[in-house]
Structure formats: structure tokens, C-alpha cells
Write a protein that holds these residues in place. Structure first.
Motif, PDB file in Angstrom:
ATOM      1  N   ARG A  78      -1.742   7.069   6.931  1.00 12.06           N
ATOM      2  CA  ARG A  78      -0.648   6.369   6.261  1.00 12.06           C
ATOM      3  C   ARG A  78      -1.143   5.795   4.940  1.00 12.06           C
ATOM      4  O   ARG A  78      -2.341   5.637   4.715  1.00 12.06           O
ATOM      5  CB  ARG A  78      -0.110   5.262   7.163  1.00 12.06           C
ATOM      6  CG  ARG A  78       0.539   5.786   8.444  1.00 12.06           C
ATOM      7  CD  ARG A  78       1.142   4.642   9.247  1.00 12.06           C
ATOM      8  NE  ARG A  78       0.098   3.759   9.760  1.00 12.06           N
ATOM      9  CZ  ARG A  78      -0.510   3.954  10.931  1.00 12.06           C
ATOM     10  NH1 ARG A  78      -0.193   4.992  11.681  1.00 12.06           N
ATOM     11  NH2 ARG A  78      -1.432   3.103  11.328  1.00 12.06           N
ATOM     12  N   SER A  79      -0.211   5.448   4.079  1.00 15.04           N
ATOM     13  CA  SER A  79      -0.561   5.015   2.731  1.00 15.04           C
ATOM     14  C   SER A  79      -1.362   3.726   2.704  1.00 15.04           C
ATOM     15  O   SER A  79      -2.135   3.477   1.777  1.00 15.04           O
ATOM     16  CB  SER A  79       0.709   4.845   1.882  1.00 15.04           C
ATOM     17  OG  SER A  79       1.569   3.878   2.481  1.00 15.04           O
ATOM     18  N   SER A 121     -11.070   1.949   0.508  1.00 13.81           N
ATOM     19  CA  SER A 121      -9.645   1.903   0.186  1.00 13.81           C
ATOM     20  C   SER A 121      -9.098   3.154  -0.491  1.00 13.81           C
ATOM     21  O   SER A 121      -7.905   3.444  -0.387  1.00 13.81           O
ATOM     22  CB  SER A 121      -9.350   0.694  -0.714  1.00 13.81           C
ATOM     23  OG  SER A 121     -10.082   0.792  -1.924  1.00 13.81           O
ATOM     24  N   LYS A 122      -9.961   3.928  -1.179  1.00 17.02           N
ATOM     25  CA  LYS A 122      -9.412   5.062  -1.925  1.00 17.02           C
ATOM     26  C   LYS A 122     -10.496   6.077  -2.270  1.00 17.02           C
ATOM     27  O   LYS A 122     -11.699   5.804  -2.180  1.00 17.02           O
ATOM     28  CB  LYS A 122      -8.747   4.573  -3.207  1.00 17.02           C
ATOM     29  CG  LYS A 122      -9.708   3.894  -4.169  1.00 17.02           C
ATOM     30  CD  LYS A 122      -8.959   3.391  -5.402  1.00 17.02           C
ATOM     31  CE  LYS A 122      -9.895   2.663  -6.360  1.00 17.02           C
ATOM     32  NZ  LYS A 122      -9.189   2.187  -7.571  1.00 17.02           N
ATOM     33  N   PHE A 123     -10.037   7.245  -2.705  1.00 24.10           N
ATOM     34  CA  PHE A 123     -10.928   8.270  -3.243  1.00 24.10           C
ATOM     35  C   PHE A 123     -11.053   8.030  -4.743  1.00 24.10           C
ATOM     36  O   PHE A 123     -10.060   8.033  -5.470  1.00 24.10           O
ATOM     37  CB  PHE A 123     -10.387   9.668  -2.953  1.00 24.10           C
ATOM     38  CG  PHE A 123     -10.466  10.036  -1.502  1.00 24.10           C
ATOM     39  CD1 PHE A 123     -11.646  10.524  -0.967  1.00 24.10           C
ATOM     40  CD2 PHE A 123      -9.379   9.859  -0.667  1.00 24.10           C
ATOM     41  CE1 PHE A 123     -11.745  10.837   0.376  1.00 24.10           C
ATOM     42  CE2 PHE A 123      -9.469  10.177   0.683  1.00 24.10           C
ATOM     43  CZ  PHE A 123     -10.651  10.660   1.206  1.00 24.10           C
ATOM     44  N   GLU A 160       0.147  16.101  -8.228  1.00 26.94           N
ATOM     45  CA  GLU A 160      -0.711  14.958  -8.523  1.00 26.94           C
ATOM     46  C   GLU A 160      -0.055  13.643  -8.103  1.00 26.94           C
ATOM     47  O   GLU A 160      -0.701  12.783  -7.475  1.00 26.94           O
ATOM     48  CB  GLU A 160      -1.045  14.898 -10.020  1.00 26.94           C
ATOM     49  CG  GLU A 160      -1.720  16.160 -10.545  1.00 26.94           C
ATOM     50  CD  GLU A 160      -0.731  17.139 -11.160  1.00 26.94           C
ATOM     51  OE1 GLU A 160       0.352  17.333 -10.546  1.00 26.94           O
ATOM     52  OE2 GLU A 160      -1.024  17.697 -12.231  1.00 26.94           O
ATOM     53  N   GLU A 161       1.213  13.486  -8.431  1.00 26.45           N
ATOM     54  CA  GLU A 161       1.911  12.236  -8.121  1.00 26.45           C
ATOM     55  C   GLU A 161       2.214  12.097  -6.636  1.00 26.45           C
ATOM     56  O   GLU A 161       2.529  11.003  -6.164  1.00 26.45           O
ATOM     57  CB  GLU A 161       3.216  12.152  -8.923  1.00 26.45           C
ATOM     58  CG  GLU A 161       3.015  12.170 -10.435  1.00 26.45           C
ATOM     59  CD  GLU A 161       2.141  11.013 -10.903  1.00 26.45           C
ATOM     60  OE1 GLU A 161       2.291   9.906 -10.342  1.00 26.45           O
ATOM     61  OE2 GLU A 161       1.314  11.222 -11.808  1.00 26.45           O
ATOM     62  N   LYS A 162       2.143  13.194  -5.903  1.00 25.51           N
ATOM     63  CA  LYS A 162       2.396  13.146  -4.462  1.00 25.51           C
ATOM     64  C   LYS A 162       1.134  12.793  -3.673  1.00 25.51           C
ATOM     65  O   LYS A 162       1.173  12.715  -2.443  1.00 25.51           O
ATOM     66  CB  LYS A 162       2.937  14.495  -3.978  1.00 25.51           C
ATOM     67  CG  LYS A 162       4.316  14.858  -4.514  1.00 25.51           C
ATOM     68  CD  LYS A 162       4.781  16.191  -3.928  1.00 25.51           C
ATOM     69  CE  LYS A 162       6.236  16.485  -4.290  1.00 25.51           C
ATOM     70  NZ  LYS A 162       6.423  16.660  -5.737  1.00 25.51           N
ATOM     71  N   THR A 163       0.025  12.625  -4.373  1.00 27.00           N
ATOM     72  CA  THR A 163      -1.264  12.372  -3.720  1.00 27.00           C
ATOM     73  C   THR A 163      -1.561  10.872  -3.719  1.00 27.00           C
ATOM     74  O   THR A 163      -1.699  10.257  -4.780  1.00 27.00           O
ATOM     75  CB  THR A 163      -2.399  13.125  -4.429  1.00 27.00           C
ATOM     76  OG1 THR A 163      -2.073  14.521  -4.474  1.00 27.00           O
ATOM     77  CG2 THR A 163      -3.714  12.944  -3.690  1.00 27.00           C
ATOM     78  N   ARG A 164      -1.642  10.285  -2.545  1.00 23.90           N
ATOM     79  CA  ARG A 164      -1.950   8.860  -2.409  1.00 23.90           C
ATOM     80  C   ARG A 164      -3.395   8.593  -2.802  1.00 23.90           C
ATOM     81  O   ARG A 164      -4.243   9.494  -2.790  1.00 23.90           O
ATOM     82  CB  ARG A 164      -1.719   8.385  -0.978  1.00 23.90           C
ATOM     83  CG  ARG A 164      -0.346   8.681  -0.416  1.00 23.90           C
ATOM     84  CD  ARG A 164      -0.215   8.065   0.984  1.00 23.90           C
ATOM     85  NE  ARG A 164      -1.330   8.433   1.844  1.00 23.90           N
ATOM     86  CZ  ARG A 164      -1.383   9.520   2.614  1.00 23.90           C
ATOM     87  NH1 ARG A 164      -0.351  10.354   2.616  1.00 23.90           N
ATOM     88  NH2 ARG A 164      -2.441   9.775   3.369  1.00 23.90           N
ATOM     89  N   ASP A 165      -3.688   7.334  -3.081  1.00 18.55           N
ATOM     90  CA  ASP A 165      -5.068   6.957  -3.414  1.00 18.55           C
ATOM     91  C   ASP A 165      -6.017   7.240  -2.264  1.00 18.55           C
ATOM     92  O   ASP A 165      -7.193   7.539  -2.484  1.00 18.55           O
ATOM     93  CB  ASP A 165      -5.144   5.464  -3.767  1.00 18.55           C
ATOM     94  CG  ASP A 165      -4.581   5.168  -5.146  1.00 18.55           C
ATOM     95  OD1 ASP A 165      -4.354   6.122  -5.915  1.00 18.55           O
ATOM     96  OD2 ASP A 165      -4.370   3.976  -5.456  1.00 18.55           O
ATOM     97  N   ASN A 166      -5.514   7.141  -1.017  1.00 17.26           N
ATOM     98  CA  ASN A 166      -6.385   7.349   0.148  1.00 17.26           C
ATOM     99  C   ASN A 166      -6.220   8.744   0.743  1.00 17.26           C
ATOM    100  O   ASN A 166      -6.548   8.975   1.903  1.00 17.26           O
ATOM    101  CB  ASN A 166      -6.114   6.290   1.220  1.00 17.26           C
ATOM    102  CG  ASN A 166      -4.724   6.409   1.836  1.00 17.26           C
ATOM    103  OD1 ASN A 166      -3.845   7.057   1.275  1.00 17.26           O
ATOM    104  ND2 ASN A 166      -4.535   5.789   2.990  1.00 17.26           N
ATOM    105  N   ALA A 167      -5.715   9.690  -0.069  1.00 18.10           N
ATOM    106  CA  ALA A 167      -5.547  11.078   0.383  1.00 18.10           C
ATOM    107  C   ALA A 167      -6.317  12.014  -0.532  1.00 18.10           C
ATOM    108  O   ALA A 167      -6.445  11.774  -1.739  1.00 18.10           O
ATOM    109  CB  ALA A 167      -4.066  11.467   0.399  1.00 18.10           C
TER     110      ALA A 167
END
Length: 425
Positions: A78-79, A121-123, A160-167
């Protein structure tokens, strides 16, 4: 085929370390080398990793498994969910730096370099390149500020915009069936990391192969060659019976299994042994329940044979921690030889394993570039190095050196420093 794997700031690894399966120019045991078609590089079929307890050799293999797990499980997060993060903890700087995994590998047609870096928290970075000779062509590069998709990676456009910071971006693109991302993901499907101690988790692979006549024949030929004492194996399937659950299982677990398994079948593996009279004449056959009546070593051989032969048949890469646990040295060497010989490994499969079995150094027909050592520095971070690069007082290690004897004497490092326990404090 795996060409190399790099890890940084993960568990006992702080500085970047790279495990390379590129063959050097040494000439011994040429049967252990194959020419990879896509890159025209000479690669090693087998790689061994030695080191003292807590030196980090298992962490090296675990890092490979962690990279694959993140890639396959990430898109389900999840986000607001954190990323499982296990950095090096014995440096004041490690908490400020990301963990980094990177892998260079070859498919049938291409050579790819893929990697990512992340914190809890993120990639913070991700990249995919194709190698063509000495040139590298980027497909996408991700930094904290965004993702740059190159024109050679059309399948990544508008995602690109569909990619979450943690995905992971590669995982997102693969959900839309991009051909390049699929090829990368498919390679990871044949990159398997398993535990040689807790080997029962891989039993299902062996069962599946034993239920197919063609693959069962290969397994049985292998078992008979090891002289394990049985003539055949068969799988017995019966309706689930809760009364046959092991008595040590907690009652609440048994009750839940009784509900979950209602109406399902249970499979057990049985071996067939000859029974003889006093004069040595065979009179009949006796069935053994493999899990309870065969040795722990035989159980391990059977459990691991599924993933091993699955890898040999598909031409993948198999990583096994504690390969030698419960096994006689000759059995361990027999497993290694399956990957070394063209007759049993026609599809160029690879085996990477961690071990304490020093007999392999003298009997396993390993090249110097197939022997890797892991050792902790005085700052308690793991470094890895190859025997082919190791320098003694008189120069590099020669192919006619006694590898096993010299290793046990500590001439290559990577052995425990044990105080004299007989000396009183």
C-alpha cells in the motif's frame, strides 16, 4: 546467467561488494567455464563462498534473496506501507545512506544491468541498462526527483506518475505487460535462493518432478548413483486425516488445519527397499516412509534435488546457503559435479553456495576464481575476495597450492580467531 551481483549497506555489508561470476584467464578445470552467448563472456558454472561464522557469507546470499523478494512483492504494498529495510548498523553514517542492490545478468538475447536503492520509506534510485559490447544503453533512470524514461523503453511511457515512492518502476511497468520488463522479471523467476538447513520448504518442487515420468527418471538415476539404499520412490495420496497430524503440533494449530484441509488430499513420499534372507537372496520389498524412516541426509538430498534439477533443466541460477549441512562430503561434491559437467548441465545452469566443508577445496575440482572468502574488517563490515586475487608473501596463490590445508592454516584469512580455551582467565 548471472554475471555479477553487488550489495551495499545491507546487514553486515556497508561498503559496496561485488560477487563476480566472470571467469579469469587461469587455465585449470576448463569444464567449469562456459561461453555466454549474449555477452560472449566466459562465465563460471559454480561459485563457492567460505568464511568464519558471522563473517557475512550468508548475508551475501540473503541479499540476493532480498532483492528478488522486493521485486516480486513490492507492487502489492500500500502507498503508506514501509519498505523492509535492514541496513548496516555499526557505522554512524550507514543510517543516512540507502541500501543498494544491483545485478548484471544475461538472458538468451540480451545483457541487462538492473538495480535499485532504498530506505525505509521510499526508493531513492532505480535503473535499467542494456549492455551491448562495451556500450551501455539506458532504458530508465530513477532519482529522488523523478523517473527519466528513454525512447528505447516505450513500455514505460506515462507510467512514471503511476509509480509510488515505495514502489519499483520495473514492477509497475511489468503489470502492463511490457516486453522488456517481462524479460527481466522472467529471468528473476529462474534465479532462486534457498536454505540448505531448512530444506523442507522445497519438497513440493521434488514432488512435482517425481509425478512426471520424464523428470522422475532423471531424479531416480541420480539417487541410485548416490547409493542411498532404496530402489524407487512413490507418492502416496490419501484424504486428509487430522488424527495423523504430528502430536507436537499445538492443538489450536491442529484445529485450524482440520478446518483448512477438510476435503483435501495429503501426500507422503515413500521409498522401496529390498528385503533379504540369511543367504543374501532378495525375498520381497519393504516400503519406508521417507520423512520418518530415512536419514536426515537422505531427506535433504531428496528435498534439494527438485530445485537442483529444475535449475539444470531450465538453465537458471540456484543459490544455496549451507549446502553441505547433513551431507557426507562426497554427496556434496556429487551435487556440485552436476553443474560442472556438460553432460548433466547442457543448458549452462549456475550454482552458488556457501559452505564450511573444506574437503571441497581439495576434492571438488574448483578453480581459484570459483573460491570466494568473506571476512569482517576491524569495523565489523563484510568484505569478499577471490582466491585468484589473494596475495601471499611469495605472490599470488598457485594452482598447485594445497587450498584446503592452507585455508585451515589461516593463510587466506576468512577463518575464526579462537583463543586457547585451556588457558585460565
Amino acid at each position: 546467467m548471472l554475471i555479477d551481483f553487488s550489495v551495499q549497506n545491507y546487514r553486515s555489508f556497508f561498503q559496496r561488494q561485488t560477487l563476480s561470476l566472470k571467469a579469469t584467464r587461469i587455465t585449470e578445470f576448463q569444464e567449469n567455464v562456459f561461453l555466454e552467448d549474449s555477452s560472449q563472456s566466459k562465465l563460471l558454472k559454480v561459485m563457492s563462498v567460505y568464511g568464519a561464522n558471522s563473517s557475512g557469507k550468508s548475508n551475501l546470499l540473503r541479499a540476493m534473496g532480498r532483492m528478488k523478494a522486493i521485486l516480486f512483492e513490492n507492487f502489492q504494498q500500500r502507498s503508506n506501507e514501509s519498505i523492509s529495510h535492514d541496513p548496516f548498523l555499526l557505522s554512524e553514517k550507514s543510517g543516512e545512506e540507502p541500501t543498494v542492490f544491483e545485478i548484471l545478468f544475461a538472458t538468451k538475447m540480451h545483457v541487462y544491468r538492473y538495480g535499485f536503492e532504498f530506505n525505509e520509506s521510499k526508493f531513492t534510485g532505480e535503473w535499467l541498462f542494456e549492455h551491448k559490447g562495451k556500450e551501455q544503453h539506458p532504458y530508465f533512470i530513477r532519482i529522488e526527483d523523478g523517473i527519466q524514461v528513454f525512447e528505447t523503453f516505450l513500455e514505460g511511457n506515462d507510467l512514471e506518475e503511476k509509480t509510488r515512492d515505495n514502489a519499483l518502476f520495473l514492477s509497475v511497468v511489468n503489470q502492463f505487460n511490457g516486453p522488456i520488463s517481462k524479460e527481466v522479471i522472467d529471468w528473476f523467476n529462474n534465479f532462486n535462493i534457498i536454505d540448505g538447513v531448512g530444506h523442507t520448504d522445497y519438497r513440493a518442487v521434488t514432488f512435482k518432478m517425481l509425478e512426471d515420468d520424464s523428470t522422475k527418471a532423471k531424479l531416480m538415476d541420480f539417487y541410485r548413483g548416490l547409493d542411498l539404499g532404496f530402489n524407487n520412490l512413490f507418492i502416496d495420496k490419501t484424504p486428509f486425516d487430522p488424527s495423523k497430524l504430528p502430536f507436537e503440533i499445538p492443538q489450536e494449530v491442529a484445529d485450524q488445519m482440520s478446518v483448512d484441509m477438510q476435503g483435501r488430499m495429503m501426500a507422503s513420499l515413500n521409498s522401496i527397499h529390498d528385503v533379504f534372507d540369511d543367504s543374501g537372496v532378495k525375498t520381497r520389498e519393504e516400503n519406508f516412509h521417507v520423512r520418518t524412516q530415512e536419514s536426515s541426509g537422505t531427506n535433504k538430498i531428496i528435498d534439494l534435488s527438485g530445485p537442483i534439477f529444475d535449475t539444470l533443466l531450465d538453465g537458471g541460477t540456484l543459490v544455496i546457503d549451507e549446502l553441505d549441512a547433513k551431507l557426507h562430503p562426497h554427496l556434496t561434491i556429487a551435487l556440485i559435479r552436476l553443474f560442472q559437467l556438460d553432460e548433466t548441465n547442457p543448458k549452462k545452469a549456475q550454482l552458488i553456495f556457501a559452505t564450511h566443508n573444506t574437503n571441497i577445496l581439495s576434492l571438488g575440482r574448483l578453480r581459484r576464481d570459483q573460491i570466494i572468502f568473506s571476512e569482517k574488517t576491524h569495523q565489523q563490515c563484510t568484505e569478499i575476495y577471490s582466491l585468484v586475487d589473494y596475495k601471499l608473501d611469495k605472490g599470488k596463490v598457485r594452482k598447485d597450492n594445497s587450498f584446503e590445508k592452507d585455508y585451515l592454516l589461516g593463510r587466506y584469512g576468512a577463518v575464526p580467531s579462537i583463543s586457547d580455551l585451556s588457558t585460565p582467565n
